[in-house]
Design a protein around this motif. Structure first.
Motif, PDB file in Angstrom:
ATOM      1  N   LYS A  93       0.805  -1.222   0.000  1.00  9.47           N
ATOM      2  CA  LYS A  93       0.000   0.000   0.000  1.00  9.47           C
ATOM      3  C   LYS A  93       0.838   1.273   0.000  1.00  9.47           C
ATOM      4  N   LYS A  94       2.072   1.194   0.481  1.00  8.81           N
ATOM      5  CA  LYS A  94       2.936   2.368   0.554  1.00  8.81           C
ATOM      6  C   LYS A  94       3.890   2.468  -0.637  1.00  8.81           C
ATOM      7  N   LYS A  95       3.630   1.726  -1.665  1.00 11.06           N
ATOM      8  CA  LYS A  95       4.543   1.646  -2.805  1.00 11.06           C
ATOM      9  C   LYS A  95       4.687   2.989  -3.525  1.00 11.06           C
ATOM     10  N   SER A  96       5.794   3.118  -4.231  1.00 12.23           N
ATOM     11  CA  SER A  96       5.985   4.173  -5.223  1.00 12.23           C
ATOM     12  C   SER A  96       5.963   3.480  -6.579  1.00 12.23           C
ATOM     13  N   LEU A  97       5.101   3.913  -7.481  1.00 11.94           N
ATOM     14  CA  LEU A  97       4.932   3.222  -8.757  1.00 11.94           C
ATOM     15  C   LEU A  97       6.243   3.126  -9.519  1.00 11.94           C
ATOM     16  N   ARG A  98       7.026   4.192  -9.497  1.00 12.27           N
ATOM     17  CA  ARG A  98       8.297   4.200 -10.229  1.00 12.27           C
ATOM     18  C   ARG A  98       9.243   3.135  -9.677  1.00 12.27           C
ATOM     19  N   PHE A  99       9.417   3.097  -8.367  1.00 10.01           N
ATOM     20  CA  PHE A  99      10.329   2.129  -7.764  1.00 10.01           C
ATOM     21  C   PHE A  99       9.802   0.706  -7.918  1.00 10.01           C
ATOM     22  N   SER A 100       8.508   0.530  -7.683  1.00 10.41           N
ATOM     23  CA  SER A 100       7.922  -0.811  -7.754  1.00 10.41           C
ATOM     24  C   SER A 100       7.972  -1.381  -9.164  1.00 10.41           C
ATOM     25  N   PRO A 216      29.604   4.693  -3.577  1.00  3.63           N
ATOM     26  CA  PRO A 216      28.506   4.059  -2.828  1.00  3.63           C
ATOM     27  C   PRO A 216      27.850   4.997  -1.819  1.00  3.63           C
ATOM     28  N   SER A 217      28.669   5.811  -1.141  1.00  6.10           N
ATOM     29  CA  SER A 217      28.105   6.733  -0.142  1.00  6.10           C
ATOM     30  C   SER A 217      27.222   7.789  -0.793  1.00  6.10           C
ATOM     31  N   LYS A 218      27.611   8.257  -1.980  1.00  2.00           N
ATOM     32  CA  LYS A 218      26.789   9.243  -2.682  1.00  2.00           C
ATOM     33  C   LYS A 218      25.465   8.640  -3.128  1.00  2.00           C
ATOM     34  N   ILE A 219      25.516   7.438  -3.667  1.00  2.00           N
ATOM     35  CA  ILE A 219      24.282   6.773  -4.094  1.00  2.00           C
ATOM     36  C   ILE A 219      23.383   6.514  -2.893  1.00  2.00           C
ATOM     37  N   THR A 220      23.981   6.091  -1.788  1.00  4.62           N
ATOM     38  CA  THR A 220      23.208   5.853  -0.569  1.00  4.62           C
ATOM     39  C   THR A 220      22.497   7.115  -0.112  1.00  4.62           C
ATOM     40  N   SER A 221      23.185   8.249  -0.188  1.00  4.55           N
ATOM     41  CA  SER A 221      22.579   9.529   0.208  1.00  4.55           C
ATOM     42  C   SER A 221      21.409   9.890  -0.694  1.00  4.55           C
ATOM     43  N   VAL A 222      21.562   9.662  -1.996  1.00  3.38           N
ATOM     44  CA  VAL A 222      20.482   9.950  -2.939  1.00  3.38           C
ATOM     45  C   VAL A 222      19.258   9.091  -2.643  1.00  3.38           C
ATOM     46  N   ILE A 223      19.484   7.819  -2.355  1.00  3.31           N
ATOM     47  CA  ILE A 223      18.375   6.911  -2.052  1.00  3.31           C
ATOM     48  C   ILE A 223      17.692   7.330  -0.753  1.00  3.31           C
ATOM     49  N   ARG A 224      18.464   7.702   0.249  1.00  3.19           N
ATOM     50  CA  ARG A 224      17.875   8.132   1.518  1.00  3.19           C
ATOM     51  C   ARG A 224      16.994   9.368   1.329  1.00  3.19           C
ATOM     52  N   LEU A 225      17.453  10.310   0.529  1.00  2.00           N
ATOM     53  CA  LEU A 225      16.661  11.508   0.267  1.00  2.00           C
ATOM     54  C   LEU A 225      15.338  11.147  -0.400  1.00  2.00           C
ATOM     55  N   ALA A 226      15.388  10.228  -1.361  1.00  2.89           N
ATOM     56  CA  ALA A 226      14.166   9.799  -2.048  1.00  2.89           C
ATOM     57  C   ALA A 226      13.226   9.085  -1.084  1.00  2.89           C
ATOM     58  N   ILE A 227      13.775   8.266  -0.199  1.00  2.00           N
ATOM     59  CA  ILE A 227      12.958   7.561   0.792  1.00  2.00           C
ATOM     60  C   ILE A 227      12.321   8.551   1.758  1.00  2.00           C
ATOM     61  N   LEU A 228      13.106   9.506   2.233  1.00  2.00           N
ATOM     62  CA  LEU A 228      12.590  10.507   3.168  1.00  2.00           C
ATOM     63  C   LEU A 228      11.445  11.312   2.571  1.00  2.00           C
ATOM     64  N   ALA A 229      11.567  11.630   1.272  1.00  2.00           N
ATOM     65  CA  ALA A 229      10.534  12.429   0.613  1.00  2.00           C
ATOM     66  C   ALA A 229       9.176  11.756   0.673  1.00  2.00           C
ATOM     67  N   LYS A 230       9.166  10.438   0.743  1.00  2.00           N
ATOM     68  CA  LYS A 230       7.917   9.674   0.798  1.00  2.00           C
ATOM     69  C   LYS A 230       7.543   9.296   2.233  1.00  2.00           C
ATOM     70  N   VAL A 231       8.527   8.785   2.968  1.00  2.00           N
ATOM     71  CA  VAL A 231       8.253   8.184   4.268  1.00  2.00           C
ATOM     72  C   VAL A 231       7.897   9.232   5.325  1.00  2.00           C
ATOM     73  N   LYS A 232       8.330  10.464   5.139  1.00  2.00           N
ATOM     74  CA  LYS A 232       8.046  11.493   6.150  1.00  2.00           C
ATOM     75  C   LYS A 232       6.546  11.748   6.327  1.00  2.00           C
TER      76      LYS A 232
END
Length: 248
Positions: A93-100, A216-232
């Motif tokens: 139910k919490k999916k993002s269509l693009r990621f899924s 890897p650290s830069k990619i991880t930061s980008v993913i975290r930002l994308a997750i935060l934008a939704k999960v917040k």
């Protein structure tokens, strides 16, 4: 009028491809007494249409329902598709269509990885664009590759307990079967895995076609930002922040 399957279960285009009605709707060719077809209607179509008693069946039913909804159509459309046990990892139910969407293709082996291209007779550079050691495949990219595993394990540290690198299914199942997580924490883990698949695939393409490389650290930061934008906006966001690393 021509494309809907209202005429004995088939469309008028299936009966005669070449003829086109001037109006688009069936009710344009009926009145209080019956059918009012234009004189130009071919005899074959006249015979099919006139054989329908519109007074005997005063409404069109969708699978027996006089009040169909989009859900009725959606359920019917996918009724012939085999359900898989891992769909809950991706289409929650919490999916993002693009990621899924990308995660779904990855689970089905439908991304254009080097091994898939080679199988189709297309020349492709087979070494992994991340580690350079393994041959590129869905299983290697997600997440038996040291590079991609460092990304997903930074986002989900419990994965570091694996003695060997897990593939996608093992990664999902690990959280699904864990007794340490409740339902919404598991959903967060599924969401994180799907988003990681999406951004790692984008990074792979950037490296291959644009010669742009990120650590890897830069990619991880980008993913975290994308997750935060939704999960917040999730109900249990504060609890998730305490359980997982949700800052860049």
């Amino acid at each position: 009028m021509e494309w809907d399957h209202w005429c004995n279960g088939i469309s008028l285009k299936d009966i005669m491809q070449s003829f086109k009605f001037e109006d688009s709707f069936v009710n344009c060719y009926t009145n209080g007494y019956g059918w009012t077809l234009p004189p130009s209607t071919p005899n074959l179509l006249v015979a099919e249409i006139m054989g329908l008693n519109i007074f005997e069946h005063p409404m069109v039913l969708w699978l027996g329902s006089p009040t169909p909804t989009f859900s009725t159509f959606y359920t019917s459309y996918f009724s012939v598709v085999q359900e898989v046990s891992w769909q809950k990892f991706i289409w929650h139910k919490k999916k993002s269509l693009r990621f899924s969407s990308y995660a779904w293709m990855a689970m089905l082996g439908k991304l254009k990885t080097a091994d898939q291209l080679i199988l189709r007779g297309i020349d492709a550079y087979s070494p992994c664009s991340f580690c350079g050691d393994g041959s590129e495949s869905h299983s290697h990219l997600f997440f038996t590759c040291d590079f991609t595993f460092s990304v997903i394990s930074s986002l989900l540290p419990p994965l570091r307990s694996f003695l060997l690198r897990p593939n996608m299914m093992q990664t999902f199942v690990y959280f699904d079967e864990s007794l340490d997580y409740n339902s919404w924490e598991k959903t967060f883990c599924y969401y994180t895995i799907c988003s990681s698949i999406y951004f790692l695939w984008r990074e792979r393409n950037s490296r291959r076609f644009e010669m742009i490389w990120r650590s890897p650290s830069k990619i991880t930061s980008v993913i975290r930002l994308a997750i935060l934008a939704k999960v917040k906006y999730w109900k249990h966001f504060d609890d998730l922040k305490r359980r997982f690393v949700l800052h860049c």
